[in-house]
Design an enzyme around this catalytic site. Structure first.
Site, mmCIF file in Angstrom:
data_model
loop_
_atom_site.group_PDB
_atom_site.id
_atom_site.type_symbol
_atom_site.label_atom_id
_atom_site.label_comp_id
_atom_site.label_asym_id
_atom_site.label_seq_id
_atom_site.Cartn_x
_atom_site.Cartn_y
_atom_site.Cartn_z
ATOM 1 N N CYS A 131 -28.764 10.580 -30.368
ATOM 2 C CA CYS A 131 -29.750 10.787 -31.427
ATOM 3 C C CYS A 131 -29.196 11.734 -32.478
ATOM 4 O O CYS A 131 -29.302 11.475 -33.684
ATOM 5 C CB CYS A 131 -31.039 11.350 -30.823
ATOM 6 S SG CYS A 131 -32.407 11.481 -31.997
ATOM 7 N N CYS A 132 -28.600 12.836 -32.038
ATOM 8 C CA CYS A 132 -27.994 13.785 -32.972
ATOM 9 C C CYS A 132 -26.853 13.139 -33.749
ATOM 10 O O CYS A 132 -26.653 13.426 -34.931
ATOM 11 C CB CYS A 132 -27.485 15.014 -32.228
ATOM 12 S SG CYS A 132 -28.770 16.168 -31.689
ATOM 13 N N CYS A 212 -35.011 19.724 -35.277
ATOM 14 C CA CYS A 212 -35.902 18.569 -35.270
ATOM 15 C C CYS A 212 -37.115 18.843 -34.379
ATOM 16 O O CYS A 212 -37.008 19.538 -33.365
ATOM 17 C CB CYS A 212 -35.161 17.339 -34.772
ATOM 18 S SG CYS A 212 -33.871 16.747 -35.896
ATOM 19 N N CYS A 215 -37.089 18.391 -30.393
ATOM 20 C CA CYS A 215 -36.133 19.198 -29.627
ATOM 21 C C CYS A 215 -36.192 20.680 -29.985
ATOM 22 O O CYS A 215 -35.256 21.428 -29.702
ATOM 23 C CB CYS A 215 -34.717 18.658 -29.835
ATOM 24 S SG CYS A 215 -34.525 16.934 -29.294
ATOM 25 N N CYS A 238 -25.833 20.336 -31.811
ATOM 26 C CA CYS A 238 -26.152 18.967 -32.216
ATOM 27 C C CYS A 238 -24.903 18.102 -32.357
ATOM 28 O O CYS A 238 -24.994 16.876 -32.303
ATOM 29 C CB CYS A 238 -26.931 18.973 -33.520
ATOM 30 S SG CYS A 238 -25.991 19.554 -34.948
#
Length: 246
Positions: A131-132, A212, A215, A238
């Site tokens: 995702c990062c 984000c 998280c 990240c």
């Protein structure tokens, strides 16, 4: 100080040459002030070839203030991941106005990447590293393509992998400047006070480091400002500072 006129554009140099240049600059600048380091980055590369990357997080205003005092037209890259707090987006706009920043570039992830890898928008839970990557690392690589170097706000007092960062380092064929490496929490607070800088809206609620939404939690310790990031996981970064951008 070393000769600041010899460094070739990124398209004409190698990671080895960048490593040597970074070591020379680190030797020259290791005891310099943040403003002196930013000014040196501009002299070294040219204003249009170096960018400051900012999350517009809880401490970001301090670095942006120092940069604006050097040159408010230095390009600023902001990674709009699609998962940011609305408070962060509002804070970005507030700081742009407050500091007179003239070239802030909001970069978003590619729609095709999101459709392919995160159609249900739950990748942050199942695979936070991926995702990062699609929301931060890949967009940053695109954003930095026109630049020969970048400036960021990491600090040694944040601990972990950041405890021993140099003032200048190599990032592939780019130079990476860490002007706040030696700066203490007290010095950051002084910059906020003297510059009459607004605070991030979430700071008063215990969010000492803001990323984000999925998280980011309230910090569990005031001594570890990043303790609210990826809470309950071994993940602490990240990826934009652990993967090369070139």
């Amino acid at each position: 100080m070393s000769d600041l006129t010899q460094y070739s554009p990124s398209s004409a140099r190698t990671p080895e040459a960048t490593t040597l240049r970074a070591a020379a600059l680190e030797s020259d600048l290791r005891d310099a002030s943040p403003a002196e380091i930013i000014a040196a980055a501009v002299r070294e590369l040219g204003r249009d070839r170096v960018a400051l990357v900012s999350s517009f997080g809880t401490e970001s205003a301090a670095l942006l203030k120092v940069m604006a005092d050097v040159d408010p037209a230095i390009p600023v890259v902001f990674l709009d991941t699609g998962w940011l707090f609305v408070e962060t987006l509002a804070y970005r706009d507030q700081l742009i106005d407050h500091l007179g920043l003239v070239d802030v570039r909001s970069i978003k992830p590619l729609g095709a990447d999101l459709d392919r890898d995160d159609p249900a928008q739950d990748l942050w839970f199942s695979d936070p590293d991926k995702c990062c990557f699609i929301r931060k690392v890949e967009p940053l690589r695109r954003a930095l393509a026109p630049f020969d170097g970048w400036i960021n706000g990491r600090k040694r007092h944040q601990g972990g992998a950041r405890a021993k960062i140099p003032v200048v380092e190599a990032d592939g064929v780019r130079l990476k400047f860490n002007p706040f490496a030696n700066v203490s929490r007290e010095e950051i607070a002084a910059i906020f006070q003297l510059g009459k800088l607004p605070s991030h809206p979430l700071l008063a609620s215990g969010f000492l480091s803001v990323g984000c939404m999925p998280c980011t939690s309230r910090a569990s310790s005031e001594d570890d400002t990043r303790s609210g990031r990826w809470q309950g996981r071994s993940k602490t970064e990240c990826g934009i500072h652990t993967m090369k951008t070139s």
